[in-house]
Design an enzyme around this catalytic site. Sequence first.
Site, PDB file in Angstrom:
ATOM      1  N   GLU A 221      -4.696  20.658  21.671  1.00  0.00           N
ATOM      2  CA  GLU A 221      -3.363  21.251  21.504  1.00  0.00           C
ATOM      3  C   GLU A 221      -3.473  22.737  21.823  1.00  0.00           C
ATOM      4  O   GLU A 221      -4.017  23.510  21.046  1.00  0.00           O
ATOM      5  CB  GLU A 221      -2.838  21.050  20.084  1.00  0.00           C
ATOM      6  CG  GLU A 221      -1.436  21.617  19.924  1.00  0.00           C
ATOM      7  CD  GLU A 221      -0.999  21.762  18.480  1.00  0.00           C
ATOM      8  OE1 GLU A 221       0.220  21.713  18.218  1.00  0.00           O
ATOM      9  OE2 GLU A 221      -1.863  21.948  17.600  1.00  0.00           O
TER      10      GLU A 221
ATOM     11  N   ASN B  91       0.816  -1.219   0.000  1.00  0.00           N
ATOM     12  CA  ASN B  91       0.000   0.000   0.000  1.00  0.00           C
ATOM     13  C   ASN B  91       0.853   1.273   0.000  1.00  0.00           C
ATOM     14  O   ASN B  91       0.323   2.363   0.192  1.00  0.00           O
ATOM     15  CB  ASN B  91      -0.988   0.013   1.178  1.00  0.00           C
ATOM     16  CG  ASN B  91      -0.294   0.046   2.541  1.00  0.00           C
ATOM     17  OD1 ASN B  91       0.865   0.413   2.664  1.00  0.00           O
ATOM     18  ND2 ASN B  91      -1.022  -0.351   3.582  1.00  0.00           N
ATOM     19  N   ASP B  92       2.168   1.135  -0.199  1.00  0.00           N
ATOM     20  CA  ASP B  92       3.043   2.314  -0.178  1.00  0.00           C
ATOM     21  C   ASP B  92       2.615   3.337  -1.221  1.00  0.00           C
ATOM     22  O   ASP B  92       2.600   4.545  -0.966  1.00  0.00           O
ATOM     23  CB  ASP B  92       4.498   1.919  -0.423  1.00  0.00           C
ATOM     24  CG  ASP B  92       5.110   1.183   0.758  1.00  0.00           C
ATOM     25  OD1 ASP B  92       4.401   0.990   1.770  1.00  0.00           O
ATOM     26  OD2 ASP B  92       6.290   0.803   0.670  1.00  0.00           O
TER      27      ASP B  92
ATOM     28  N   ASP C 270      -6.097  18.957  17.197  1.00  0.00           N
ATOM     29  CA  ASP C 270      -5.034  19.825  16.696  1.00  0.00           C
ATOM     30  C   ASP C 270      -5.462  21.290  16.736  1.00  0.00           C
ATOM     31  O   ASP C 270      -6.638  21.608  16.569  1.00  0.00           O
ATOM     32  CB  ASP C 270      -4.719  19.405  15.255  1.00  0.00           C
ATOM     33  CG  ASP C 270      -3.570  20.168  14.647  1.00  0.00           C
ATOM     34  OD1 ASP C 270      -2.445  20.050  15.161  1.00  0.00           O
ATOM     35  OD2 ASP C 270      -3.804  20.884  13.659  1.00  0.00           O
TER      36      ASP C 270
ATOM     37  N   GLY D 265       6.219   5.225   3.925  1.00  0.00           N
ATOM     38  CA  GLY D 265       5.572   3.928   3.779  1.00  0.00           C
ATOM     39  C   GLY D 265       5.100   3.260   5.052  1.00  0.00           C
ATOM     40  O   GLY D 265       4.561   2.150   5.011  1.00  0.00           O
TER      41      GLY D 265
END
Length: 616
Positions: free
Chosen positions: A359, A142-143, A330, A163
């Site tokens: 955050e 699946n890279d 985030d 990856g």
Amino acid sequence: MKRTFVLMTLLALLGLQHTVSASIIKKVAPSFWWADMKNPELQILLYGDNISSSDVSISSKDILLKDVVKQENPNYLILYMDLSEAAPQTFQITLKQGKKQTVVPYEIKQRKAAASKVEGFNAGDVLYLIMPDRFANGNPSNDVVPGMLEAKVDRNDPFARHGGDLAGIENNLDYLSNLGVTAIWLNPIQENDMKEGSYHGYAITDYYQVDRRLGSNEEFCKLVEQAHSKGMKVVMDMIFNHCGSENYLFKDMPSKDWFNFKGNYTQTSYKTASVQDIHASDYERKIAVDGWFTESMPDLNQRNRHVASYLIQSSIWWIEYAGINGIRQDTHPYADFDMMSQWCKAVTDEYPDFNIVGETWLNSNVLVSFWQKDSKLAAPRNSNLRTVMDFPLMEQMNKAFDEETTDWNGGLYRLYDYLTQDLVYADPMNLLVFLDNHDTSRFYLNEEATQNTERYKQALVFLLTTRGIPQIYYGTEILMAADKANGDGLLRCDFPGGWKNDPRNCFNEANRTPQQNEAFAYMQKLLQWRKGNEIIAKGGLKHFAPNKGIYVYERKYGNKSITVLMNGTDKTQTLDLAPYKEVLPATSAHDVLTDENINLDKDLTLPGRGILILEF
């Protein structure tokens, strides 16, 4: 006619969209939902060519279609439904345009038993932060995914994809369990189909889809299940402030008010202290909150009620679907305060023990405390955000263990002085405490330099015994090093051994250096001791100002306690124990670090940078 009806019914049952010369529905968000949720309202966003002129009907008799909302863009319809009386079922949403119609099957699932009783993370946990692309590659196939915009893997480029994936994390769960962490926090795993820089995950292009280069939605559920089976919780990183510029919601905006500044790039000032600054100008507040993080990350307008519902539902969908234990939000102060408060309340109403950490990257404890639930500084408003990130303490820790401690400043006095100000926090135990993360220099700056391992050991002891919820950045246990001055990509280096042909596999003790094994063993001993330790998870904190450079503090819960003594000087120091009798309830105690019995009759001698963790 009968065959046509049978075919339509069959297609619906198969979960396929049936059209009669009508527009194709490109997106249905969320793709399914559940019956018996505490909040019975469901928003369904439909995206397809020229669907806004459709007459909408549903086939269910126990679901109420409350509202059909058209947007400026004719390619969207937003449906609001009341599921108060809804049983689990699959019903049809029909969009009719004259003689043409589109039928969209929609499933309301049965909730899992006790789905609302998700156990959130707390001060009894230690979070291990992983950037999935950089940890381990468990599935090289699946890279590269055909059709996705960033189509290469280059491990020599710190800003390219490398990856790593969910399979790689799952393959190493035993390593993490053996280390002693109790929760894993993953940097964003949702789809980031961006042209470049997609490895970090913070430019989401589909809020309901795992990035295919990391795995599938089903693989994520399996990872969560496997982590739970090994006694570890899972925390998911989410981003409500902005999305990626390749997100269909931005490329083909429902309306311009889905994004701040009407979808036109306007840079934020990053000065979010203006949100609580009583002297701030309207302009400062607006540009900080409504401005865009970068041009490739359009700023969502959470004041738009449809945007708010979309984001809130997306988070609840992942909790219900995957069974995650927490969310790290985030850039929390960059989003609209009131909407984020509404979101935190909606999540905890549905899942009372669930935890969210925001955050809150601000330069003082006063500013950070404003964002915590029940803060007196924010009253009468309430963020409903249980946990905030203690960035100011991180700054103090990155200095304290390098300096010589005096009784009035520097070194460990920094930590004492900072903790004396905890009265600004509504709940100091619900602070996320950390030495570093994916956005900061690593605590260990240069792995090739000879660094004082006592610095590392003192920092770990303090991190894992002070108030709050500790977080460790992946690789800290093997002294991975990086300086932010050399770029963010290098802060997020590959874990050695996470790839098949790596020259060294540091998941394996035999391949680590003696110094790495010393660091690993030290952290492991602390983490395994800390696991299930109620004194640390629930106990109060009492401390003494440094004396002869030695910092002494106690954690106590019921009739059990631990007392930490830490020498912040390079010299051997002898301490008169008389002033500390209230935290030394016996004349001897077990030292956690050495497993020795320590005599506490009168005086105690600590070597330079020495540490004791005494159990009573």
